[in-house]
Design an enzyme around this catalytic site. Structure first.
Site, PDB file in Angstrom:
ATOM      1  N   HIS A 289       1.800   3.146  -2.983  1.00 41.11           N
ATOM      2  CA  HIS A 289       0.454   3.675  -4.050  1.00 41.11           C
ATOM      3  C   HIS A 289       0.524   4.977  -3.967  1.00 41.11           C
ATOM      4  O   HIS A 289       0.532   5.493  -5.029  1.00 41.11           O
ATOM      5  CB  HIS A 289      -0.918   3.359  -3.718  1.00 41.11           C
TER       6      HIS A 289
ATOM      7  N   GLN B  77       1.308  -1.382  -0.226  1.00 42.44           N
ATOM      8  CA  GLN B  77       0.014  -0.196   0.024  1.00 42.44           C
ATOM      9  C   GLN B  77       0.478   1.081  -0.076  1.00 42.44           C
ATOM     10  O   GLN B  77       0.299   2.478  -0.428  1.00 42.44           O
ATOM     11  CB  GLN B  77      -0.438   0.150   1.045  1.00 42.44           C
TER      12      GLN B  77
ATOM     13  N   ASP C 176      -6.546  -6.853  -5.595  1.00 39.27           N
ATOM     14  CA  ASP C 176      -6.001  -5.571  -6.547  1.00 39.27           C
ATOM     15  C   ASP C 176      -6.684  -6.251  -7.727  1.00 39.27           C
ATOM     16  O   ASP C 176      -7.118  -5.911  -8.415  1.00 39.27           O
ATOM     17  CB  ASP C 176      -4.656  -5.177  -6.091  1.00 39.27           C
TER      18      ASP C 176
ATOM     19  N   GLU D  51      -9.548   0.603   4.847  1.00 41.11           N
ATOM     20  CA  GLU D  51     -10.670   0.152   3.818  1.00 41.11           C
ATOM     21  C   GLU D  51      -9.761  -1.502   2.837  1.00 41.11           C
ATOM     22  O   GLU D  51     -11.249  -2.343   3.057  1.00 41.11           O
ATOM     23  CB  GLU D  51      -9.471   0.836   2.194  1.00 41.11           C
ATOM     24  N   HIS D  52      -8.615  -1.525   3.360  1.00 34.39           N
ATOM     25  CA  HIS D  52      -7.889  -3.401   3.297  1.00 34.39           C
ATOM     26  C   HIS D  52      -7.758  -3.620   5.005  1.00 34.39           C
ATOM     27  O   HIS D  52      -6.985  -2.680   5.610  1.00 34.39           O
ATOM     28  CB  HIS D  52      -6.743  -3.146   2.642  1.00 34.39           C
TER      29      HIS D  52
ATOM     30  N   HIS E 132     -54.610  15.475   0.572  1.00 32.28           N
ATOM     31  CA  HIS E 132     -54.297  14.077   0.048  1.00 32.28           C
ATOM     32  C   HIS E 132     -55.119  12.990   0.920  1.00 32.28           C
ATOM     33  O   HIS E 132     -55.607  11.951   0.077  1.00 32.28           O
ATOM     34  CB  HIS E 132     -52.766  13.441   1.466  1.00 32.28           C
TER      35      HIS E 132
END
Length: 426
Positions: free
Chosen positions: A257, A254, A356, A322-323, A415
């Site tokens: 990235h 990670q 991924d 996230e992961h 109504h």
């Protein structure tokens, strides 16, 4: 060097600071969006030249011959891997398909739900520091499974205006031919409001940098969006039996990235924490993106050491990563403790890169704690649901008193009259 934190008060401070939001570039993004909205394609091309260095004379749309040439520029191993990934991703997302349904009681109204795909979507595929053909598959395949007919893709080009060949091949493999060489907040604005060349879309999906994320936030309402995604992150949960080499490699997967990526780990073993830190330093030296990974590790990397597993799970769910990797003796048993995570990877042979690329589940995931309320990109992202109601006169008579009573409590006499009129008909 990655930080090791053992003070529980520091855990809380870190969680609090990690959820302060995205980079404060709202004003710049607003200016970019307004320029595209007001000046259309001329404004878009000017911004592309300013930010990407691409001459304004270079056409926005990628031509068919460029896509054909891209196939000559990739090797057979890539094409085989892409095909396998495509098959796996399709297989997984087909299990998410929804169908229109109707339910009719033996004596009662007919009710149902219409499932319809969104007409036209725009997908953002990141570029710049790396090439992401996998992101093409992850955005396009659930849209295709949902039945979306029109997909427009935007992606940042290089300074010559070229889109990486693997990205173009991936797009062609999922039937995308409407591809525009433009990225950033200006690309999001073009998808939302349209230009001479780009027809506006109904929804925008796909991750990007802070400018892209904040642009999606600002155009929401004009179009739908999938989520507000920030920098990538991983949280490795490891007990004392975990392999330090595996944990370090996964944290670095990670870190490479983005300089803002968050590589995190929590363990009950101070010995493992020290071994992982040492292993990270050893492995860093062999990475082609060493400079990026180094900044991520040094500035955002943390290993939490906590002996109490109740506290560990509180920390995991507070971070809502996230992961999430479970490098523990019995990961399936631990799965029940997970409340908030984008994707969960069980055991030593399910590293995050499996998700991924080839496993099948989507890799466009909620970040920055938003897994508390967001889900991964999926087929539901690309559909709309319409309720269907069919009452007979008998059904209406049966429920009339309840409808009229509720309407009058809310002060909505018309109504009530809409029902009463039908009771009074000849």
């Amino acid at each position: 060097m990655i930080k090791i934190v053992t003070n529980s008060s520091d855990f809380n401070k870190y969680i609090q600071s990690s959820q302060t939001g995205l980079v404060e570039v709202e004003r710049a993004v607003r200016s970019i969006i307004n320029k595209v909205r007001e000046e259309g394609e001329d404004g878009l091309l000017e911004l592309r030249q300013r930010f990407d260095g691409v001459p304004s004379a270079r056409p926005l749309r990628v031509q068919a011959e460029e896509i054909n040439q891209a196939y000559q520029m990739v090797d057979d191993s890539f094409r085989r891997a892409l095909q396998q990934a495509k098959e796996n991703i399709y297989r997984f997302h087909r299990k998410q398909e929804r169908k229109t349904w109707f339910s009719t009681e033996e004596s009662g109204p007919s009710l149902g739900q219409l499932i319809r795909p969104i007409d036209r979507v725009g997908i953002y595929v990141p570029g710049g520091t790396a090439t992401y053909p996998s992101s093409v598959l992850m955005n396009a395949i659930p849209a295709r499974v949902a039945g979306v007919k029109e997909i427009a893709m935007v992606t940042p080009p290089d300074r010559d205006g070229n889109v990486p060949a693997p990205t173009l091949v991936a797009a062609a493999e999922v039937g995308i031919t409407e591809i525009y060489r433009v990225g950033g907040a200006h690309a999001i604005a073009a998808l939302a409001y349209g230009t001479r060349s780009i027809k506006p879309v109904d929804k925008i999906t796909g991750p990007g940098n802070a400018y892209v994320t904040l642009a999606k936030k600002q155009v929401y309402g004009q179009v739908g969006i999938d989520m507000l995604a920030g920098p990538s992150e991983i949280l490795v949960v490891a007990d004392g039996n975990a392999n330090a080499r595996f944990a370090a490699a996964d944290l670095l997967s990670q870190a490479e990235h983005d300089v803002l990526a968050r590589p995190l780990m929590v363990t009950d073993s101070a010995i493992l924490a020290a071994a992982v830190r040492e292993e990270i330093e050893r492995q860093l030296k062999r990475l082609s993106r060493q400079d990026i990974a180094r900044q991520s590790i040094d500035n955002h990397g943390v290993i939490f050491v906590e002996n109490d597993w109740e506290n560990i799970w509180q920390l995991v769910n507070a971070i809502a990563p996230e992961h999430l990797e479970l490098l523990v003796v019995n990961p399936m048993k631990m799965l029940g403790r997970v409340r908030h995570a984008g994707a969960v990877f069980l055991g030593p042979y399910s590293p995050e890169p499996v998700g991924d690329y080839v496993a099948g589940p989507n890799h466009v995931l909620p970040t920055g704690g938003t897994a508390r309320f967001y889900s991964p990109l999926n087929v539901d992202t690309f559909i709309k649901k319409s309720s269907v109601i069919s009452f007979s006169k008998k059904d209406l008579v049966k429920e009339a008193e309840n409808i009229i009573s509720l309407a009058r409590v809310e002060g909505l006499d018309a109504h009530a009259r809409a029902v009463q009129a039908r009771l009074e008909e000849d």
